[in-house]
Motif scaffolding. Structure first.
Motif, PDB file in Angstrom:
ATOM      1  N   PHE A  65       0.860  -1.185   0.000  1.00  0.00           N
ATOM      2  CA  PHE A  65       0.000   0.000   0.000  1.00  0.00           C
ATOM      3  C   PHE A  65       0.894   1.231   0.000  1.00  0.00           C
ATOM      4  N   GLU A  66       0.279   2.400  -0.229  1.00  0.00           N
ATOM      5  CA  GLU A  66       1.049   3.644  -0.261  1.00  0.00           C
ATOM      6  C   GLU A  66       0.536   4.686   0.725  1.00  0.00           C
ATOM      7  N   HIS A  67      -0.593   4.412   1.361  1.00  0.00           N
ATOM      8  CA  HIS A  67      -1.154   5.371   2.317  1.00  0.00           C
ATOM      9  C   HIS A  67      -0.383   5.323   3.644  1.00  0.00           C
ATOM     10  N   HIS A 125      -3.198  16.016  -1.257  1.00  0.00           N
ATOM     11  CA  HIS A 125      -3.171  15.587  -2.654  1.00  0.00           C
ATOM     12  C   HIS A 125      -3.987  14.313  -2.816  1.00  0.00           C
ATOM     13  N   ASP A 126      -4.692  14.229  -3.956  1.00  0.00           N
ATOM     14  CA  ASP A 126      -5.500  13.036  -4.224  1.00  0.00           C
ATOM     15  C   ASP A 126      -4.626  11.844  -4.597  1.00  0.00           C
ATOM     16  N   HIS A 127      -3.535  12.092  -5.315  1.00  0.00           N
ATOM     17  CA  HIS A 127      -2.708  10.999  -5.825  1.00  0.00           C
ATOM     18  C   HIS A 127      -1.349  11.027  -5.140  1.00  0.00           C
ATOM     19  N   LYS A 128      -1.256  10.342  -4.041  1.00  0.00           N
ATOM     20  CA  LYS A 128       0.009  10.291  -3.311  1.00  0.00           C
ATOM     21  C   LYS A 128       0.751   9.027  -3.714  1.00  0.00           C
ATOM     22  N   HIS A 129       1.967   9.195  -4.183  1.00  0.00           N
ATOM     23  CA  HIS A 129       2.800   8.062  -4.566  1.00  0.00           C
ATOM     24  C   HIS A 129       3.942   7.953  -3.585  1.00  0.00           C
TER      25      HIS A 129
END
Length: 188
Positions: A65-67, A125-129
């Protein structure tokens, strides 16, 4: 040596451009620094007795996961992955005859909580990488015995990593390769 690793991506940019043109991918982020799940990057430099490895991977490949880890299960997973990354001799198969010892290592990722300010900023941000960066320096007593680098341990431990784009500077000059689970060894 750190300067050598930092210069490596620039030195190999022409090689990357040629490969990108040859393969003519339709990916919207087809560049050296692209964040692509399943793909990691490894810079390797051998200079005298010092071998430096710098691994960059989307957190998804390693943790799943990235969250930001909020649940106990997620926190345990992050801790387990960090613990495994702290054992580079298991992940990177270096020939025993080279007698390499870990001289230093640095692990960085927003998931590890090292950069609180960045985490707070990224929540908007909506797209967190999230990325994981690992930098290792080995001192090898017999560097001439370093004939190959085996990444099978890395692929086995992190099966979501499908391929690793490797850039290497060694005694025979510079080279680039793409390794996978079925082709996990690079010769120096």
């Amino acid at each position: 040596m750190r300067r050598l690793l930092l210069a490596l991506p620039f030195a190999l940019l022409p090689l990357a451009a040629v490969q990108a043109n040859e393969h003519d991918h339709d990916h919207e982020h087809d560049s050296l620094g692209a964040h692509e799940h399943g793909v990691a990057r490894l810079n390797a430099a051998l200079d005298g007795n010092t071998l430096e490895l710098e691994l960059e991977s989307p957190a998804m490949n390693l943790v799943g996961f990235e969250h930001a880890a909020s649940s106990n299960a997620d926190k345990a997973k992050v801790a387990a992955v960090r613990n495994e990354l702290e054992s580079p001799l298991v992940l990177f198969g270096l020939p025993q005859a080279a007698s390499c010892k870990v001289a230093s290592q640095e692990l960085e990722s927003p998931l590890f909580g090292a950069d609180e300010h960045h985490d707070e900023h990224a929540k908007g941000h909506d797209h967190k990488h999230s990325e994981v960066h690992a930098h290792y320096r080995f001192e090898c007593a017999t560097p001439d015995a370093l004939k190959s680098l085996d990444l099978a341990g890395l692929f086995k431990r992190f099966p979501a990593t499908l391929k690793i784009q490797v850039q290497l500077i060694g005694p025979n000059g510079q080279q680039g390769a793409e390794l996978s689970q079925s082709n996990a060894t690079l010769s120096f």
